[in-house]
Scaffold this motif. Structure first.
Motif, short mmCIF file in Angstrom:
data_model
loop_
_atom_site.label_atom_id
_atom_site.label_comp_id
_atom_site.label_asym_id
_atom_site.label_seq_id
_atom_site.Cartn_x
_atom_site.Cartn_y
_atom_site.Cartn_z
N PHE A 7 0.84 -1.20 0.00
CA PHE A 7 0.00 0.00 0.00
C PHE A 7 0.87 1.25 0.00
CE2 PHE A 7 -1.91 3.37 2.63
CZ PHE A 7 -2.98 3.71 1.80
N PHE A 8 1.86 1.31 0.90
CA PHE A 8 2.71 2.49 0.97
C PHE A 8 3.60 2.63 -0.26
CE2 PHE A 8 1.72 2.24 5.57
CZ PHE A 8 1.22 3.53 5.70
N SER A 9 4.03 1.51 -0.84
CA SER A 9 4.83 1.62 -2.07
C SER A 9 3.99 2.10 -3.23
CB SER A 9 5.49 0.27 -2.39
OG SER A 9 4.51 -0.68 -2.70
N ASN A 10 2.72 1.66 -3.31
CA ASN A 10 1.82 2.16 -4.34
C ASN A 10 1.51 3.64 -4.13
OD1 ASN A 10 1.62 -0.28 -5.70
ND2 ASN A 10 -0.20 -0.92 -4.55
N LEU A 11 1.33 4.03 -2.89
CA LEU A 11 1.09 5.44 -2.58
C LEU A 11 2.29 6.29 -2.96
CD1 LEU A 11 -0.92 7.43 -1.25
CD2 LEU A 11 0.27 7.00 0.90
N TRP A 12 3.49 5.81 -2.65
CA TRP A 12 4.69 6.55 -3.00
C TRP A 12 4.86 6.65 -4.51
CZ3 TRP A 12 7.69 10.01 -1.13
CH2 TRP A 12 8.90 10.29 -1.74
N SER A 13 4.56 5.59 -5.24
CA SER A 13 4.68 5.64 -6.70
C SER A 13 3.66 6.60 -7.29
CB SER A 13 4.53 4.24 -7.30
OG SER A 13 3.23 3.75 -7.07
N GLN A 21 4.46 14.81 -13.26
CA GLN A 21 3.52 15.42 -14.21
C GLN A 21 3.48 16.94 -14.06
OE1 GLN A 21 -0.22 13.48 -13.64
NE2 GLN A 21 0.47 11.54 -14.55
N GLY A 22 3.77 17.47 -12.89
CA GLY A 22 3.77 18.92 -12.75
C GLY A 22 3.67 19.36 -11.31
N ILE A 23 4.00 20.65 -11.08
CA ILE A 23 4.01 21.21 -9.73
C ILE A 23 2.59 21.35 -9.18
CG2 ILE A 23 4.01 23.62 -10.48
CD1 ILE A 23 6.04 22.25 -7.56
N PHE A 24 1.62 21.59 -10.06
CA PHE A 24 0.23 21.73 -9.59
C PHE A 24 -0.25 20.44 -8.94
CE2 PHE A 24 -4.36 21.42 -10.37
CZ PHE A 24 -4.77 22.53 -9.66
N ASN A 25 0.07 19.31 -9.55
CA ASN A 25 -0.32 18.02 -8.98
C ASN A 25 0.37 17.77 -7.64
OD1 ASN A 25 -2.03 17.37 -11.07
ND2 ASN A 25 -0.44 16.37 -12.27
N THR A 26 1.61 18.21 -7.52
CA THR A 26 2.34 18.05 -6.27
C THR A 26 1.69 18.85 -5.15
OG1 THR A 26 4.37 17.78 -7.54
CG2 THR A 26 4.61 18.25 -5.19
N ILE A 27 1.30 20.08 -5.47
CA ILE A 27 0.67 20.93 -4.47
C ILE A 27 -0.68 20.35 -4.05
CG2 ILE A 27 -0.36 23.22 -4.09
CD1 ILE A 27 1.88 24.33 -5.89
N CYS A 28 -1.47 19.89 -5.01
CA CYS A 28 -2.77 19.29 -4.69
C CYS A 28 -2.62 18.04 -3.83
CB CYS A 28 -3.53 18.96 -5.97
SG CYS A 28 -4.10 20.41 -6.86
N LEU A 29 -1.65 17.22 -4.15
CA LEU A 29 -1.41 16.02 -3.34
C LEU A 29 -0.95 16.38 -1.93
CD1 LEU A 29 0.26 13.48 -5.75
CD2 LEU A 29 -1.85 13.17 -4.47
N GLY A 30 -0.12 17.39 -1.83
CA GLY A 30 0.34 17.83 -0.51
C GLY A 30 -0.81 18.31 0.35
N ILE A 31 -1.73 19.04 -0.26
CA ILE A 31 -2.90 19.53 0.48
C ILE A 31 -3.80 18.37 0.87
CG2 ILE A 31 -5.01 20.90 0.26
CD1 ILE A 31 -3.37 22.87 -1.43
N LEU A 32 -4.07 17.47 -0.06
CA LEU A 32 -4.95 16.34 0.23
C LEU A 32 -4.37 15.41 1.28
CD1 LEU A 32 -6.31 15.44 -3.30
CD2 LEU A 32 -7.54 16.48 -1.41
N LEU A 33 -3.07 15.21 1.27
CA LEU A 33 -2.46 14.35 2.27
C LEU A 33 -2.25 15.08 3.60
CD1 LEU A 33 0.16 12.48 0.07
CD2 LEU A 33 -2.02 11.62 0.93
N GLY A 34 -2.20 16.39 3.57
CA GLY A 34 -2.00 17.16 4.79
C GLY A 34 -3.29 17.43 5.56
N LEU A 35 -4.43 17.38 4.89
CA LEU A 35 -5.70 17.66 5.56
C LEU A 35 -6.02 16.68 6.70
CD1 LEU A 35 -8.03 18.83 2.67
CD2 LEU A 35 -7.18 20.17 4.58
#
Length: 97
Positions: A7-13, A21-35
């Motif tokens: 699970f964690f390896s799939n999440l990391w991948s 793919q881009g900085i926008f996706n990184t920011i969105c993932l950071g927000i979603l995982l930080g909430l």
């Protein structure tokens, strides 16, 4: 144990591919995982605040009762009614129509 590590390896991948793919996706993932972390911290703070305020609440009530008794003996309760407000409204000049 293998399911948890997969699970964690799939999440990391997933995180890594979205970052590629881009900085926008990184920011969105950071927000979603930080909430969820932010929600857990807020709940922890609220629970600790409630627990700490309860212990001091009992001693504060006895002091408040003593203060209220002193006020009743020494001071009068002054009540401000809504009538002066109505009188002030009547004294205002009317606007020309």
């Amino acid at each position: 144990m293998e399911k948890i590590s997969s699970f964690f390896s799939n999440l990391w991948s997933l995180i890594y591919t979205k970052h590629e793919q881009g900085i926008f996706n990184t920011i969105c993932l950071g927000i979603l995982l930080g909430l969820p972390v932010l929600v857990l911290l807020a709940l922890l703070f609220i629970c600790c605040h409630c627990c700490w305020s309860r212990s001091g609440k009992n001693s504060g009530q006895s002091e408040r009762k003593k203060k209220k008794k002193k006020k009743k003996k020494g001071e009068e309760d002054l009540w401000i009614s809504a009538q002066p407000k109505l009188l002030q409204l009547e004294k205002r000049p009317s606007l020309p129509v």
